[in-house]
Every structure is written in structure tokens, then in C-alpha cells.
Design an enzyme around this catalytic site. Sequence first.
Site, PDB file in Angstrom:
ATOM      1  NE  ARG A   5      -2.861   0.229   3.181  1.00  0.00           N
ATOM      2  CZ  ARG A   5      -2.971   0.337   4.505  1.00  0.00           C
ATOM      3  NH1 ARG A   5      -2.964  -0.739   5.247  1.00  0.00           N
ATOM      4  NH2 ARG A   5      -3.084   1.515   5.071  1.00  0.00           N
ATOM      5  NE  ARG A  61      -1.714   0.819 -19.437  1.00  0.00           N
ATOM      6  CZ  ARG A  61      -1.863  -0.323 -18.756  1.00  0.00           C
ATOM      7  NH1 ARG A  61      -0.818  -0.890 -18.172  1.00  0.00           N
ATOM      8  NH2 ARG A  61      -3.025  -0.912 -18.646  1.00  0.00           N
ATOM      9  CB  CYS A  73     -12.427   3.606  -8.041  1.00  0.00           C
ATOM     10  SG  CYS A  73     -11.707   3.262  -6.448  1.00  0.00           S
ATOM     11  CD  GLU A  75     -10.028   7.762  -1.319  1.00  0.00           C
ATOM     12  OE1 GLU A  75     -10.281   8.642  -0.468  1.00  0.00           O
ATOM     13  OE2 GLU A  75      -8.924   7.249  -1.452  1.00  0.00           O
ATOM     14  NE  ARG A  87      -6.489   6.781   1.663  1.00  0.00           N
ATOM     15  CZ  ARG A  87      -7.079   7.966   1.692  1.00  0.00           C
ATOM     16  NH1 ARG A  87      -7.611   8.462   0.605  1.00  0.00           N
ATOM     17  NH2 ARG A  87      -7.146   8.654   2.808  1.00  0.00           N
ATOM     18  CE1 TYR A 103      -0.457   5.531   3.504  1.00  0.00           C
ATOM     19  CE2 TYR A 103       1.340   3.995   3.929  1.00  0.00           C
ATOM     20  CZ  TYR A 103      -0.004   4.239   3.733  1.00  0.00           C
ATOM     21  OH  TYR A 103      -0.881   3.205   3.750  1.00  0.00           O
ATOM     22  NE  ARG A 111       2.663   3.751   7.797  1.00  0.00           N
ATOM     23  CZ  ARG A 111       3.668   2.933   7.531  1.00  0.00           C
ATOM     24  NH1 ARG A 111       4.147   2.843   6.317  1.00  0.00           N
ATOM     25  NH2 ARG A 111       4.190   2.194   8.480  1.00  0.00           N
TER      26      ARG A 111
END
Length: 335
Positions: A5, A61, A73, A75, A87, A103, A111
Site C-alpha cells: 500500500r 501507464r 476509482c 473515493e 491511494r 506514504y 501513517r
Amino acid sequence: MTAIRGATTISADTADEIRTETARLLNEIVKQNSLDISQVSCIFFSSTQDITAIYPAKAAREAGFSSCALFSCMEPPISGSLPLCIRVMLQTEQHIDAPRYVYLNEAVRLRTDLSGILNIAIDGPAGSGKSTVARELARRLSILHLDTGATYRAYALGCLRLGADPADEESVKSVSDRIEIDVTYDGVQHTLLNGEDVSDKIRTPEVSMAASTVSKIGFVRERMVALQQAVAKKGSCVLEGRDIGTKVLPDSRFKFFVTASPEERARRRFLQDKSKGGTETMENILADITARDRQDETRAISPLVCAPDAVYVDTSAMSADEVVSYIMRKVQEKI
Ligand code: DC
């Protein structure tokens, strides 16, 4: 298979910012986890609704992540969440025992759930620019800024108002139970002397010198250090002062010693004073800075000194913005 993540923020909703910061975030994840890009199977992005210029997936890309599956997507809007935040969750076929989450920018404060309270120590001499830097750092991280010098200044103002001599320990002791110092916040720090907000009144040359003098006294330091530690314990903050890395937060993982040559510090103070309509001469300012340096560096208790584990930052040839970015990078590297 491992999922890693990360998150970052951008400073404006522009395609360039999204491209640059998404690439930086992904490259940092790759670097910190020694990933083989050909093993990355997919990357999911979510971004806050204020990001509309391009999809972070498109930026990925363009940054060379050409063969993995990409998905972006938006949020749902959550009150109080970080603005302009991207994120990411990256999936790799590699097995990584202890994946390093990354982060960046303001997202470092996300964090705190993993790293606990973030306390950053910034020490340095008078006029080193540490206040400007600490304030901006705290703003970028959305955490409190504690100017510890203001607490000594307020104490010194209390002594002066009560007719005590800041250089005479007995005299200071005799008025001490009539001096109560506290700090409150409403976006910025307010320093209180017996409940009165003295944030502006403590910024005179007389109070500066008296603060340096009164801060030599052991029981004054004990009271102020206890107050400062209580603020730091409550939540994340940037503390700036003279003994933060050595005495107030000796266990902090984030320590910086910010300094510049006396001449450069005097020049900055001179320009600052002039912009506020002041008439102080360069010679007087340099003399004041040199006198305070000597007093702060040579006092017996908690003298101004660079902690052995602090990052030493000579700002003589750096702008405030460069110093803040440098410290942000160093903090992120350690998180
Ligand atoms: O940072 P400043 O100029 O506002 O600080 C005023 C004085 O307070 C400084 O000359 C020394 C003292 N001080 C201190 O002894 N320890 C600190 N942590 C902060 C300031």
C-alpha cells in the site's frame, strides 16, 4: 503474491502534478521493496473527488507500468479526509516478507495509525529560520507546531512584569508561583501567561534576552520541558527549540539541527524586522544574535547543541522552501 500500500498528495489538480507524484509514489514503492516491475500484476488507485485532471492509472501507464492491469476509482467524500490524495495498492507476484508501505507528502500523516504519534524535533540557534521551517512543516503534515521558545519568552515576560531579575535565580524563584504558562491552539499556537494571550507581547528584544537568561535556570527548564512533553504526548507535532532532540524528546526518530552563519541569520532578522517597519540596525541584530548564541550554547543545563543523532542542516545557501522539502524527504525516508 504480496500487496503493497501507499499514498501521496498533490498540490494542485493538474495533469502534470498527477503524473509526477504518481510516478514518484510508484517508483518509491518499487525502490523500497526491490520490486521487479515485470512481476507487478496489477495496481489499484483510489483518489479523492477533487482529483479530476487525469486518472492516476493513466499516469502509471505513462510512467512505464505498461503490462500490468490498472484500475482507478474515486473515493466517497469523507469529511476531514486529506484533500488531493491518491491511494494505491500494488500487487506483485513476488513474495515479500515485510513489505514497506510508502506514504509521501502530506499523506505521511495517514501513517500515524501504523507509526503512532509523529513528533519531529527541530533545534537551532536564534534566527536560523527554524520557526518558519517548523511552522511550514507542521502545516504540510497537518500536525501541531509547538514553538517552545515562546514558553520561555512568556516566563521571562512574567518575571519582568512582576519586577523579578531574570538573571537572579532567587528573584525568579520568589515570583514563580505567580507565573502560569500554557499553550492553546486554534490553527496557530497561542501562548498564555496566567491565562492572558501574550503571543505578540513576547516578541520584543528585551523579552528575547530575558528569555535566554531565565532559560538558564534549572527549575524554569523543568517546568517548561514538562509542559512541552505533555503537548507532544497528546498528539503529533513539530517541536522547535534548543534542547528538543537532547532533552525534551531524546527518543524521537526525527531530529534536525537547523542553522546558518551568524551573518546570514542577522541578515534574515534584519530583513524580517524591516518588513514589519522596524528600524533595528544590522550591527545591533548581529550583536544580539551573537550574545544569545553564546549564552544559549554555554549554559550549564541543556545547552544548545546538535544531538548526535540529529540531521545537521546548514541553511545559509538554502531557501525556507528548500529546507522544508529536504526535511520532509528525510522524515519520509524514515517512516
Ligand atoms: O527560539 P526563541 O528565540 O524564541 O527562544 C527564546 C529563548 O528561549 C532562547 O534564547 C533560549 C530559550 N530556549 C531554550 O532555552 N530552550 C528551548 N527549547 C527554546 C528556547
